[in-house]
Design an enzyme around this catalytic site. Structure first.
Site, PDB file in Angstrom:
ATOM      1  N   HIS A  23       0.999  -1.099   0.253  1.00  0.00           N
ATOM      2  CA  HIS A  23       0.137  -0.005  -0.130  1.00  0.00           C
ATOM      3  C   HIS A  23       1.139   1.829   0.118  1.00  0.00           C
ATOM      4  CE1 HIS A  23      -3.395  -2.341   2.358  1.00  0.00           C
ATOM      5  NE2 HIS A  23      -3.687  -2.048   0.980  1.00  0.00           N
ATOM      6  N   LYS A  47     -18.266  -5.260   7.764  1.00  0.00           N
ATOM      7  CA  LYS A  47     -17.301  -6.021   7.037  1.00  0.00           C
ATOM      8  C   LYS A  47     -16.844  -6.495   8.867  1.00  0.00           C
ATOM      9  CE  LYS A  47     -14.101  -6.619   3.179  1.00  0.00           C
ATOM     10  NZ  LYS A  47     -13.657  -5.422   2.866  1.00  0.00           N
ATOM     11  N   ARG A  96      -1.837  -5.713  -8.426  1.00  0.00           N
ATOM     12  CA  ARG A  96      -0.421  -6.788  -8.132  1.00  0.00           C
ATOM     13  C   ARG A  96      -1.216  -7.581  -9.739  1.00  0.00           C
ATOM     14  NH1 ARG A  96      -3.269  -7.956  -1.880  1.00  0.00           N
ATOM     15  NH2 ARG A  96      -5.259  -7.756  -3.915  1.00  0.00           N
ATOM     16  N   SER A 134      -3.028  -8.106   2.669  1.00  0.00           N
ATOM     17  CA  SER A 134      -3.205  -7.591   3.899  1.00  0.00           C
ATOM     18  C   SER A 134      -3.496  -8.949   4.858  1.00  0.00           C
ATOM     19  CB  SER A 134      -4.483  -7.271   4.641  1.00  0.00           C
ATOM     20  OG  SER A 134      -4.054  -5.379   4.030  1.00  0.00           O
TER      21      SER A 134
END
Ligand code: PNS
Length: 166
Positions: A23, A47, A96, A134
């Site tokens: 990030h 979430k 990515r 993450s």
């Protein structure tokens, strides 16, 4: 009087649960391209996050402290509405791998439909971080693996305190 250069604002939105070096690499490069960058931590009340929005913001703030034109904020609701409120011209996302592409393009096209004036800019992740997420960092840490080189220093400490097997 000399004209002030236009300061284009970009938003780097995400969950940042927690912020990783991947990030940070995208944020740093966005800060080279835009006058001001807002790291926007999604609150996403429904979430499941490991860290609260306040904790995620604090970790992001500490990690970005050396980047003068970067600020950290949080938002709820549609990211394009937030971007409009902040008068941003772009959303900056890291890509990515091909696996990111489908979801990210879908979101970019939907966001374009919702707010045509806000562009989505993709930055291809540095190869050193192409494998990094993450979720993986949390998994590795929870099983006692080394994450020191994958996240900013303060984040590794906080993750270990919350997750490491005792
Ligand atoms: O780090 P993440 O989890 O990949 O970030 C996803 C995020 C927060 C950027 C995305 O879910 C988002 O923009 N959420 C805000 C709600 C919204 O605008 N949804 C419509 C997207 S097309």
């Amino acid at each position: 009087m000399p004209e002030q250069p236009i300061q284009h604002i970009a938003i780097c939105p995400g969950s940042f649960d927690p912020i990783t070096n991947g990030h940070l690499d995208v944020i740093r490069r966005a800060a080279e391209l835009f006058g001001r960058v807002v790291v926007a931590v999604a609150e996403e009340a429904g979430k499941q996050h490991l860290f609260t929005a306040a904790e995620r913001m604090e970790m992001a703030r500490t990690a970005c402290v050396h980047l003068a034109n970067v600020e950290v904020d949080s938002f709820s609701g549609l990211v394009v509405e937030y971007a409009r409120r902040r008068q941003a011209v772009a959303l900056v996302k890291g890509l990515r791998a091909i696996s990111d592409f489908e979801r990210e393009v879908q979101m970019a096209l939907m966001n374009r439909r919702l707010a045509g004036a806000i562009h989505t800019v993709f930055l291809v992740t540095h190869p050193d971080y192409a494998f990094l997420s993450s979720s993986l960092v949390k998994e590795i840490c929870s099983m006692g693996g080394q994450i020191d080189e994958l996240v900013p220093p303060g984040v590794a400490k906080q993750l270990c305190e919350r997750l490491s097997p005792r």
